[in-house]
Scaffold this active site. Structure first.
Site, PDB file in Angstrom:
ATOM      1  N   GLU A 101      41.517  73.299   9.512  1.00 47.06           N
ATOM      2  CA  GLU A 101      40.346  72.418   9.544  1.00 47.06           C
ATOM      3  C   GLU A 101      40.417  71.471  10.743  1.00 47.06           C
ATOM      4  O   GLU A 101      41.506  71.130  11.202  1.00 47.06           O
ATOM      5  CB  GLU A 101      40.311  71.574   8.262  1.00 47.06           C
ATOM      6  CG  GLU A 101      39.441  72.137   7.140  1.00 47.06           C
ATOM      7  CD  GLU A 101      37.957  71.861   7.353  1.00 47.06           C
ATOM      8  OE1 GLU A 101      37.492  71.779   8.512  1.00 47.06           O
ATOM      9  OE2 GLU A 101      37.246  71.731   6.343  1.00 47.06           O
ATOM     10  N   ASP A 102      39.267  71.037  11.197  1.00 50.55           N
ATOM     11  CA  ASP A 102      39.224  70.042  12.253  1.00 50.55           C
ATOM     12  C   ASP A 102      39.534  68.654  11.705  1.00 50.55           C
ATOM     13  O   ASP A 102      40.308  67.901  12.272  1.00 50.55           O
ATOM     14  CB  ASP A 102      37.864  70.050  12.971  1.00 50.55           C
ATOM     15  CG  ASP A 102      36.671  69.971  12.019  1.00 50.55           C
ATOM     16  OD1 ASP A 102      36.851  69.980  10.774  1.00 50.55           O
ATOM     17  OD2 ASP A 102      35.529  69.910  12.519  1.00 50.55           O
ATOM     18  N   PHE A 154      33.614  57.639  13.862  1.00 57.10           N
ATOM     19  CA  PHE A 154      33.091  58.982  14.073  1.00 57.10           C
ATOM     20  C   PHE A 154      33.596  59.494  15.422  1.00 57.10           C
ATOM     21  O   PHE A 154      33.466  58.836  16.439  1.00 57.10           O
ATOM     22  CB  PHE A 154      31.566  59.000  14.028  1.00 57.10           C
ATOM     23  CG  PHE A 154      31.036  60.394  13.811  1.00 57.10           C
ATOM     24  CD1 PHE A 154      30.906  60.912  12.533  1.00 57.10           C
ATOM     25  CD2 PHE A 154      30.693  61.196  14.896  1.00 57.10           C
ATOM     26  CE1 PHE A 154      30.447  62.207  12.326  1.00 57.10           C
ATOM     27  CE2 PHE A 154      30.234  62.500  14.702  1.00 57.10           C
ATOM     28  CZ  PHE A 154      30.110  63.005  13.411  1.00 57.10           C
TER      29      PHE A 154
HETATM   30  P1  IMP Z   1      34.651  66.154   4.076  1.00 59.37           P
HETATM   31  O1  IMP Z   1      34.079  67.156   3.146  1.00 59.37           O
HETATM   32  O2  IMP Z   1      34.010  64.814   3.915  1.00 59.37           O
HETATM   33  O3  IMP Z   1      36.150  66.090   4.079  1.00 59.37           O
HETATM   34  O4  IMP Z   1      34.059  66.556   5.460  1.00 59.37           O
HETATM   35  C1  IMP Z   1      34.656  67.042   6.524  1.00 59.37           C
HETATM   36  C2  IMP Z   1      33.540  67.470   7.453  1.00 59.37           C
HETATM   37  O5  IMP Z   1      32.675  66.373   7.792  1.00 59.37           O
HETATM   38  C3  IMP Z   1      34.143  67.929   8.729  1.00 59.37           C
HETATM   39  O6  IMP Z   1      34.455  69.302   8.705  1.00 59.37           O
HETATM   40  C4  IMP Z   1      33.074  67.568   9.735  1.00 59.37           C
HETATM   41  O7  IMP Z   1      32.105  68.581   9.826  1.00 59.37           O
HETATM   42  C5  IMP Z   1      32.412  66.351   9.180  1.00 59.37           C
HETATM   43  N1  IMP Z   1      32.969  65.121   9.774  1.00 59.37           N
HETATM   44  C6  IMP Z   1      33.559  64.100   9.121  1.00 59.37           C
HETATM   45  N2  IMP Z   1      33.939  63.139   9.956  1.00 59.37           N
HETATM   46  C7  IMP Z   1      33.609  63.560  11.196  1.00 59.37           C
HETATM   47  C8  IMP Z   1      33.758  62.985  12.510  1.00 59.37           C
HETATM   48  O8  IMP Z   1      34.295  61.888  12.728  1.00 59.37           O
HETATM   49  N3  IMP Z   1      33.288  63.739  13.527  1.00 59.37           N
HETATM   50  C9  IMP Z   1      32.704  64.946  13.381  1.00 59.37           C
HETATM   51  N4  IMP Z   1      32.545  65.517  12.170  1.00 59.37           N
HETATM   52  C10 IMP Z   1      32.997  64.832  11.084  1.00 59.37           C
HETATM   53 MG    MG Z   2      33.413  70.814  10.172  1.00 54.26          MG
END
Ligand code: IMP
Ligand code: MG
Length: 181
Positions: A101-102, A154
């Site tokens: 994951e990123d 972000f």
């Molecule tokens: P989670 O389900 O809230 O853990 O979401 C993770 C997803 O939200 C990531 O795979 C990103 O697509 C998006 N996301 C959350 N924070 C960021 C950020 O700082 N930059 C870019 N995408 C983000």
């Molecule tokens: Mg993503």
């Protein structure tokens, strides 16, 4: 050529720092899985850059597959309702699977993926994430391998986007004034 979009944004993690950490993660993962073939499952699109760099430093027999997911509603953060838009090409039954994951934010995306993937009965299922925004967690999931813990800001670059832009940046940079949800 005119200036690359985003190249004026403030750097949080520069390309050299990222490269160093990716090599450390790859060394750790190579030790932990020594002698076992590993299936990498990259989550599109954000993880593609990280996966490409990580895979090339793994000293393991590796195969790669991708899952593409979308979340409903706002598309800078995940909204909670996640769905698969491109499924795995190959079965993961009985395999050692490492999800790539990123960024781990609220934890909703990985919580959902964990349910879907474990239903396919891999031998093991772990997560590596380049970035971890620990303070935003709503669901108590944790990554087995974390590149960097970052504050609640972000970020874009190194695969991460804002409305599909900035993925090609070599550094991870702050994008000011994205409302958090
Ligand atoms: P989670 O389900 O809230 O853990 O979401 C993770 C997803 O939200 C990531 O795979 C990103 O697509 C998006 N996301 C959350 N924070 C960021 C950020 O700082 N930059 C870019 N995408 C983000
Ligand atoms: Mg993503």
């Amino acid at each position: 050529m005119s200036e690359l979009p985003g190249s004026n944004l403030e750097v949080l993690l520069d390309a050299e720092q990222i490269a160093r950490r990716v090599r450390e993660l790859a060394a750790q993962i190579s030790t932990d899985y020594r002698g076992r073939p590993l299936r990498l499952v990259g989550i599109l699109k954000g993880a593609w850059v990280f996966l490409a760099d990580l895979a090339r430093h793994l000293n393991l027999e590796v195969t790669v597959d991708f899952l593409s997911i979308a979340s409903y509603g706002d598309n800078s953060y995940s909204s909670g309702a996640v769905r698969i838009t491109k499924d795995l090409d190959q079965s993961i039954e009985g395999l050692d699977v490492l999800v790539v994951e990123d960024i781990l934010d609220t934890g909703r995306t990985f919580h959902y993926l964990e349910g879907v993937l474990s239903a396919h009965q891999p031998n093991s299922l772990k997560l590596v994430t380049l970035l971890d925004k620990v303070s935003r967690r709503l669901i108590p999931v944790r990554a087995d391998y974390v590149g960097f813990e970052i504050p609640d800001v972000f970020v874009v670059g190194y695969g991460l986007d804002y409305h599909q832009k900035y993925r090609q940046l070599r550094d991870v940079r702050f994008l000011p004034s994205v409302p958090s949800v």
